[in-house]
Enzyme design. Structure first.
Site, mmCIF file in Angstrom:
data_model
loop_
_atom_site.group_PDB
_atom_site.id
_atom_site.type_symbol
_atom_site.label_atom_id
_atom_site.label_comp_id
_atom_site.label_asym_id
_atom_site.label_seq_id
_atom_site.Cartn_x
_atom_site.Cartn_y
_atom_site.Cartn_z
ATOM 1 N NE ARG A 53 -0.433 1.660 3.582
ATOM 2 C CZ ARG A 53 0.695 2.363 3.708
ATOM 3 N NH1 ARG A 53 1.854 1.763 3.910
ATOM 4 N NH2 ARG A 53 0.668 3.664 3.639
ATOM 5 N N GLY A 54 0.311 2.366 -0.272
ATOM 6 C CA GLY A 54 1.089 3.577 -0.482
ATOM 7 C C GLY A 54 1.192 3.824 -1.971
ATOM 8 C CD GLN A 205 -3.542 2.456 6.842
ATOM 9 O OE1 GLN A 205 -4.150 2.978 7.782
ATOM 10 N NE2 GLN A 205 -4.060 2.331 5.637
ATOM 11 C CG ASP A 246 -3.280 7.657 -1.361
ATOM 12 O OD1 ASP A 246 -2.875 6.502 -1.595
ATOM 13 O OD2 ASP A 246 -3.303 8.142 -0.217
ATOM 14 C CG ASN A 256 -3.013 11.445 2.613
ATOM 15 O OD1 ASN A 256 -2.353 10.647 1.953
ATOM 16 N ND2 ASN A 256 -2.776 11.683 3.894
ATOM 17 C CE LYS A 257 -5.406 5.249 4.288
ATOM 18 N NZ LYS A 257 -6.082 4.175 3.535
#
Length: 364
Positions: A53-54, A205, A246, A256-257
């Site tokens: 992920r990332g 995370q 992202d 983003n998250k």
């Protein structure tokens, strides 16, 4: 970066040309497990199931997935199989633009009119080059971003307190990282830093990956509940916020998250600089409005259950934390408008989060 003295990247080629190795992030920090990817299907599963992920790492995994598709392809139907693998890989996760960027970049350079052997060789070199380019971009982000930390350090008589959200370190970016790259460089240069690490529910995370990375590198840090960031800013305990991205539009809106937007609001209210660190591969020049970004809605089990190690038995386990039958919504990302972003730390330099600012550094 290093784990217990050994250098690792989060993806690399095995000595066997038909195997790509990745660190399985689903079991960190409890176990360092290495996965063998032997096919494009394995690469798809690793992305879709979040073994990797990332945004930068997702792109690199897709690139290697195309190579594996060619390597394992039927000599009679190789081109169609690689094209099919490209379409499937793009569908693995919707929000991170690096995924489609990587697939489109490599497929645009490969001509199916050539031989199967030529395609295998070309995709082998292109996938390695793609991963190396991401590492170079991360290193440059660190070099540009450390200047911000250095300026604050010169004014303070205490460590620079930096808040980050989710994981945007080397695990997410092959090596160095985006948001964490300036922090690692500052620490290595002897600048005193301390990192507030958001736990980043629902997958944690931050608590599981960012804290693991920082601890292995010796960077002082403290894990906090996601909702503690605003309080710390009010108390003057945060000098700077640096997060990853992202997908960033050409006008500076940032996906983003989930939870990033709330940190940006708190930072604005408390006069705390809010920076986003991202490589050029994360900029979506086709989009001008962040509300057009597709937001991934993830499985409800990420919220209904939590994972961890039982201290008494040492067994890795999953427990339910919600009442049976309670409905769940689980958007994986949110969009922070450019107006809340102090600046973008990129591999080309630091710029304003606007179309003019991005255009000053990048040619479309």
């Amino acid at each position: 970066m290093r784990i217990d003295g050994t250098h690792y990247r989060s993806i690399w080629m095995d000595e066997n040309p038909g195997i790509v190795k990745v660190i399985d992030q689903r079991v960190l920090p409890f176990e360092l497990r290495i996965l063998d990817l032997k096919s494009s299907g394995d690469a798809f599963d690793a992305i879709a199931n979040m073994a990797v992920r990332g945004a930068p790492l997702i792109g690199a995994t897709a690139a290697f997935g195309l190579y594996l598709a060619a390597f394992r392809s039927d000599p009679e139907n190789w081109c169609e199989e690689v094209r099919g693998a490209a379409e499937k890989l793009i569908s693995a996760r919707p929000t991170a633009v690096n995924l489609k960027y990587a697939v489109d970049l490599l497929m645009g350079k490969v001509i199916c009119a050539a031989s199967r052997e030529a395609m295998i060789k070309e995709l082998f070199h292109l996938s390695i080059r793609f991963a190396e380019d991401e590492v170079v971009r991360s290193k440059k982000i660190g070099k540009f971003g450390v200047s911000l930390i250095s300026l604050i350090s010169e004014k303070n008589s205490r460590p620079v307190n930096i808040l980050t959200h989710c994981n945007a370190g080397w695990l997410a970016c092959i090596d160095y990282g985006t948001a964490l790259a300036p922090i690692y460089l500052a620490h290595d240069q002897g600048i005193a830093v301390h990192v507030w690490v958001d736990e980043t529910r629902p997958r944690n995370q931050g608590a599981r990956l960012t804290a693991y990375e920082l601890g292995k590198h010796g960077v002082p840090h403290t894990v906090i509940a996601d909702n503690a960031g605003g309080h710390l800013m009010q108390q003057g305990e945060v000098d700077l916020v640096i997060v990853g991205s992202d997908r960033t539009t050409r006008t500076g809106d940032v996906a983003n998250k989930i939870g990033t937007y709330l940190k940006a609001l708190a930072a604005r209210d408390n006069g705390v600089p809010f920076y986003v660190a991202l490589p050029s591969s994360t900029i979506d020049f086709e989009l001008s409005d962040g509300q057009e970004i597709e937001i991934e809605n993830r499985d409800s089990g990420e919220i209904t259950h939590m994972e961890g190690i039982d201290q008494e038995t040492g067994i890795y386990n999953k427990i339910r934390i919600l009442p049976e039958g309670s409905p769940v919504a689980n958007p994986g990302f949110d969009v922070t408008p450019a107006s809340l972003v102090t600046g973008l730390i990129t591999d080309k330099g630091i710029c304003e989060a606007s179309e003019e600012g991005i255009s000053s550094l990048f040619e479309r």
